[in-house]
Scaffold this active site. Structure first.
Site, PDB file in Angstrom:
ATOM      1  N   ASP A 189      50.765  37.584  79.850  1.00 34.39           N
ATOM      2  CA  ASP A 189      49.732  38.435  79.393  1.00 34.39           C
ATOM      3  C   ASP A 189      49.525  39.341  80.463  1.00 34.39           C
ATOM      4  O   ASP A 189      48.385  40.137  80.425  1.00 34.39           O
ATOM      5  CB  ASP A 189      48.604  37.231  78.975  1.00 34.39           C
ATOM      6  CG  ASP A 189      47.844  36.650  80.201  1.00 34.39           C
ATOM      7  OD1 ASP A 189      48.833  35.866  80.859  1.00 34.39           O
ATOM      8  OD2 ASP A 189      46.673  36.696  80.564  1.00 34.39           O
ATOM      9  N   HIS A 190      49.973  39.338  81.726  1.00 29.92           N
ATOM     10  CA  HIS A 190      49.907  40.371  82.780  1.00 29.92           C
ATOM     11  C   HIS A 190      51.118  41.238  82.943  1.00 29.92           C
ATOM     12  O   HIS A 190      50.987  42.277  83.640  1.00 29.92           O
ATOM     13  CB  HIS A 190      49.413  39.442  83.877  1.00 29.92           C
ATOM     14  CG  HIS A 190      48.311  39.060  83.842  1.00 29.92           C
ATOM     15  ND1 HIS A 190      46.997  39.554  84.362  1.00 29.92           N
ATOM     16  CD2 HIS A 190      47.885  37.893  83.012  1.00 29.92           C
ATOM     17  CE1 HIS A 190      46.014  38.589  83.915  1.00 29.92           C
ATOM     18  NE2 HIS A 190      46.561  37.512  83.168  1.00 29.92           N
ATOM     19  N   HIS A 200      40.445  38.570  82.531  1.00 26.77           N
ATOM     20  CA  HIS A 200      39.788  38.190  81.242  1.00 26.77           C
ATOM     21  C   HIS A 200      38.378  38.327  81.034  1.00 26.77           C
ATOM     22  O   HIS A 200      37.660  38.110  82.103  1.00 26.77           O
ATOM     23  CB  HIS A 200      40.463  36.540  81.028  1.00 26.77           C
ATOM     24  CG  HIS A 200      41.819  36.373  81.098  1.00 26.77           C
ATOM     25  ND1 HIS A 200      42.544  36.773  79.943  1.00 26.77           N
ATOM     26  CD2 HIS A 200      42.802  36.328  82.019  1.00 26.77           C
ATOM     27  CE1 HIS A 200      44.050  36.362  80.169  1.00 26.77           C
ATOM     28  NE2 HIS A 200      44.027  36.246  81.422  1.00 26.77           N
ATOM     29  N   HIS A 205      50.588  38.889  88.969  1.00 22.62           N
ATOM     30  CA  HIS A 205      51.451  37.450  88.849  1.00 22.62           C
ATOM     31  C   HIS A 205      51.958  37.478  87.539  1.00 22.62           C
ATOM     32  O   HIS A 205      51.944  38.707  86.606  1.00 22.62           O
ATOM     33  CB  HIS A 205      50.324  36.388  89.011  1.00 22.62           C
ATOM     34  CG  HIS A 205      49.464  36.161  87.862  1.00 22.62           C
ATOM     35  ND1 HIS A 205      48.409  37.127  87.569  1.00 22.62           N
ATOM     36  CD2 HIS A 205      49.159  35.095  86.901  1.00 22.62           C
ATOM     37  CE1 HIS A 205      47.722  36.677  86.438  1.00 22.62           C
ATOM     38  NE2 HIS A 205      48.306  35.594  85.864  1.00 22.62           N
TER      39      HIS A 205
END
Ligand code: ZN
Ligand code: FE
Length: 255
Positions: A60-61, A171, A56
């Site tokens: 942070d990805h 996470h 997505h």
């Protein structure tokens, strides 16, 4: 030859994952939180990055994609999404598509809710589920772009996978998730066992991931919104599972 999977921390609480096919030497990174730790892991193993499988568009990805693609010339596979929020995409995929990483096959499941574009990757032969920010151990992602019925449907799509599949999530949130889940199901034996295990792992500085999907089905309250006992604990007897799920998510947000 079986695939090899490596996990390592990225940013403050993300996980980076490499999936390596010894037969073809192909290696996929699941998401790219940041380039440096992924390049280090590749170097450590002597592997060459061939693919990034993006789940997505959150920073942070995807933050490491541009640098990794430039340095390794890898292919970037990402959700089909018209918004163009993910940079440098080579292949766009949707529900039911199968992505090849060398000779490994990753099946795409659309799991919207956290974001509208969120997808999960299932390596059936490896019994591995990469669910990023849809399903966490003993928790689930915040519902930012979708709604509660949509997110509940996405969790159901993951819950039908076999018990012996391993969950690799985005996470390390397990300790906080356990703390919240115990407020709803203080007498859930599987949850209490997981709480002990998580405390032990974290005290030793070890990851709580991966975890078995069969254990999550018993211990993760967010996968149990259709259990009458969970509805009762929330004083929502007779409410729909999606409503129970929504109430769980709201309470977790405030916890
Ligand atoms: Zn996210
Ligand atoms: Fe995330």
């Amino acid at each position: 030859m079986a695939a090899e999977i490596r996990l390592f921390p990225c940013l403050s609480d993300n996980y980076g994952y490499l999936v390596h096919d010894p037969a073809s030497k192909a290696t996929a990174s699941i998401d790219a939180p940041e380039a440096a730790p992924i390049l280090e892991a590749l170097e450590r193993e002597g592997w060459t990055l061939t693919d990034i499988l993006v789940t997505h568009h959150h920073h942070d990805h995807v933050g490491g994609i541009a640098e990794l693609r430039q340095k390794t010339k890898c292919r970037v596979v990402a959700p089909h999404d018209k918004s163009g929020k993910i940079p440098d995409v080579d292949l766009r995929v949707r529900q039911g598509d199968v992505v090849k990483v060398g000779s490994l096959l990753a099946r795409v499941l659309e799991t919207p809710g956290h974001t509208l574009d969120h997808i999960s990757y299932v390596f059936d032969d490896e019994k591995a589920l990469f669910a990023a920010d849809t399903l966490f151990s003993i928790g689930c992602g915040r519902v930012f772009e979708g709604n509660y019925p949509m997110m509940w449907d996405s969790l159901l799509k993951l819950r039908v996978l076999p018990d012996d599949f391993r969950l690799y999530c985005g996470h390390e949130y397990t300790a906080a998730n356990v703390k919240f889940a115990l407020t709803v199901e203080p007498d859930n034996a599987a949850l209490k066992a997981r709480a002990d295990e998580v405390a032990r792992l974290r005290a030793a500085g070890k990851p709580t991931i991966p975890t078995l999907l069969g254990e999550e089905k018993k211990a993760n309250v967010f996968l149990r919104a259709d259990e009458p006992s969970v509805a009762a604990a929330l004083r929502l007897k007779g409410a729909s599972p999606a409503e129970v799920f929504g109430e769980l998510r709201e309470r977790k947000n405030k916890s």
